[in-house]
Design a protein around this motif. Structure first.
Motif, short mmCIF file in Angstrom:
data_model
loop_
_atom_site.label_atom_id
_atom_site.label_comp_id
_atom_site.label_asym_id
_atom_site.label_seq_id
_atom_site.Cartn_x
_atom_site.Cartn_y
_atom_site.Cartn_z
N LEU A 121 11.41 -36.02 13.57
CA LEU A 121 11.42 -35.75 15.01
C LEU A 121 12.80 -36.01 15.61
O LEU A 121 13.20 -35.36 16.56
N ILE A 122 13.50 -36.99 15.05
CA ILE A 122 14.86 -37.28 15.50
C ILE A 122 15.76 -37.41 14.28
O ILE A 122 15.27 -37.63 13.17
N ALA A 123 17.06 -37.29 14.49
CA ALA A 123 18.01 -37.39 13.38
C ALA A 123 19.30 -38.03 13.88
O ALA A 123 20.32 -37.37 13.99
N PRO A 124 19.24 -39.33 14.18
CA PRO A 124 20.43 -40.04 14.65
C PRO A 124 21.52 -40.00 13.58
O PRO A 124 21.20 -39.92 12.39
N VAL A 125 22.77 -40.07 14.01
CA VAL A 125 23.86 -40.11 13.02
C VAL A 125 23.98 -41.53 12.47
O VAL A 125 23.31 -42.44 12.96
N ARG A 126 24.83 -41.71 11.46
CA ARG A 126 24.97 -43.02 10.84
C ARG A 126 26.42 -43.49 10.86
O ARG A 126 27.34 -42.68 10.72
N ARG A 127 26.57 -44.79 11.03
CA ARG A 127 27.86 -45.40 10.74
C ARG A 127 27.54 -46.35 9.62
O ARG A 127 26.93 -47.40 9.84
N GLY A 128 27.91 -45.97 8.39
CA GLY A 128 27.46 -46.72 7.22
C GLY A 128 25.97 -46.43 7.09
O GLY A 128 25.56 -45.27 7.05
N PHE A 137 22.33 -43.65 17.96
CA PHE A 137 21.57 -42.66 18.72
C PHE A 137 22.43 -42.08 19.84
O PHE A 137 22.94 -42.80 20.68
N ARG A 138 22.55 -40.76 19.84
CA ARG A 138 23.31 -40.08 20.89
C ARG A 138 22.39 -39.81 22.08
O ARG A 138 21.16 -39.90 21.95
N PRO A 139 22.96 -39.43 23.21
CA PRO A 139 22.13 -39.12 24.38
C PRO A 139 21.06 -38.07 24.07
O PRO A 139 19.94 -38.16 24.56
N GLY A 140 21.42 -37.12 23.20
CA GLY A 140 20.44 -36.10 22.83
C GLY A 140 19.25 -36.71 22.09
O GLY A 140 18.10 -36.32 22.31
N ASP A 141 19.54 -37.68 21.21
CA ASP A 141 18.47 -38.37 20.49
C ASP A 141 17.58 -39.12 21.48
O ASP A 141 16.35 -39.11 21.38
N ARG A 142 18.24 -39.76 22.42
CA ARG A 142 17.51 -40.52 23.43
C ARG A 142 16.57 -39.60 24.22
O ARG A 142 15.43 -39.95 24.49
N VAL A 187 13.55 -38.79 22.23
CA VAL A 187 12.58 -39.89 22.24
C VAL A 187 11.73 -39.81 23.51
O VAL A 187 10.51 -39.98 23.46
N LYS A 188 12.39 -39.54 24.62
CA LYS A 188 11.63 -39.38 25.87
C LYS A 188 10.58 -38.29 25.74
O LYS A 188 9.42 -38.47 26.13
N GLN A 189 10.98 -37.17 25.18
CA GLN A 189 10.03 -36.06 25.02
C GLN A 189 8.90 -36.43 24.07
O GLN A 189 7.75 -36.07 24.30
N ILE A 190 9.23 -37.17 23.02
CA ILE A 190 8.19 -37.59 22.08
C ILE A 190 7.17 -38.47 22.78
O ILE A 190 5.95 -38.26 22.67
N THR A 206 8.83 -47.87 14.86
CA THR A 206 8.41 -46.61 15.45
C THR A 206 9.55 -45.59 15.43
O THR A 206 9.35 -44.43 15.03
N LEU A 207 10.75 -46.01 15.80
CA LEU A 207 11.88 -45.08 15.80
C LEU A 207 12.20 -44.60 14.38
O LEU A 207 12.49 -43.43 14.16
N ARG A 208 12.14 -45.55 13.43
CA ARG A 208 12.41 -45.14 12.05
C ARG A 208 11.33 -44.20 11.55
O ARG A 208 11.60 -43.24 10.82
N PHE A 209 10.11 -44.47 11.98
CA PHE A 209 9.00 -43.59 11.61
C PHE A 209 9.23 -42.19 12.17
O PHE A 209 9.05 -41.19 11.46
N TYR A 210 9.66 -42.08 13.40
CA TYR A 210 9.92 -40.77 13.99
C TYR A 210 11.03 -40.05 13.24
O TYR A 210 11.01 -38.82 13.10
#
Lengths: 128, 128
Positions: free
Chosen positions: A29-36, A41-46, A49-52, A20-24
DNA sequence: GGAAATTCTTACGTAAAAGTCAATTGACCG
DNA sequence: CGGTCAATTGACTTTTACGTAAGAATTTCC
């Protein structure tokens, strides 16, 4: 407040799957950063998700939720754009007020149902 | 109040298709009477359609709407059944209150968005 | 350092809620 | 009676929002 959350931390917190998160993310709808390749997920991403999920509970489609989210990210924009956003905000508010009225109406009818049940129970007690 | 409505009268009134009404009948949400093979919708059927669409706007699935509708048709039932219904009514009310809170939260955030836009517009006017 | 767990991408599958199309069947109108 | 309009059933298709499975790459833990 933590800097990052892993994907499974969020799935546990919100009771949803990684799919579901990858689908979003695919849906923009979200754009988490990557390490590799791993998502962080930053607090803003979190919060997004709540808003979604709030939007989902209200019966909005992914497309509608995307629109609402884009409103939240108010861009600096020029006057015309700002007015367009204000108009869209008002449209969404109208929709939400309609839903709120639907809820009030439904609640009122459920009150009726309960009252009927309670009355019948009382009758049963008298008759026994 | 009219005795009967045709299927197309209802589709026009509610902005839905004939397929949709037939689908709702297949799903056991409505049960219009027949003259030959043609469906005749009574005022009660029409009201049910209203309730169904209200449920849809709130994001309830057909299955959930069916449950709610069955509550409305409170059967005379015995004490245990009546209490079960009362419990279910309370569950639905909890769901509806959650949705109402979601709406209030979303409305508040949209208020924020609008305020931001209005402020920026004011700044633009000052700068010009 | 090797096993186990987590994460990733890619791709196919599916349930819900209708949309669409085809072939009939009445029902009414002049 | 012929035509046309509305309604019906049945079958197939579509869209949305994920589920599920496969296989590879990391990471973590003992």
């Amino acid at each position: 407040m933590r800097e990052f959350y892993t994907i499974t931390e969020l799935t546990r917190e919100f009771g949803i799957s990684t799919r579901t998160l990858r689908f979003y993310e695919d849906e923009g709808l979200i754009a988490p950063v990557r390490r590799g390749r791993t998502r962080l997920f930053r607090p803003g991403d979190r919060h997004l998700v709540k808003q979604i999920l709030r939007g989902k509970r209200l019966g909005f489609s992914i497309a509608e939720i995307r629109e609402i989210i884009q409103m939240y990210k108010t861009p600096p924009g020029e006057a015309g754009q700002l007015r367009t956003i204000i108009d869209r905000v008002e449209e969404k508010r109208a929709e939400l007020r309609q839903k709120r009225k639907d809820i009030e109406d439904t609640l009122a009818e459920l009150d009726q149902v309960e009252e009927t049940c309670v009355n019948r129970l009382a009758e049963l007690r008298v008759a026994s």
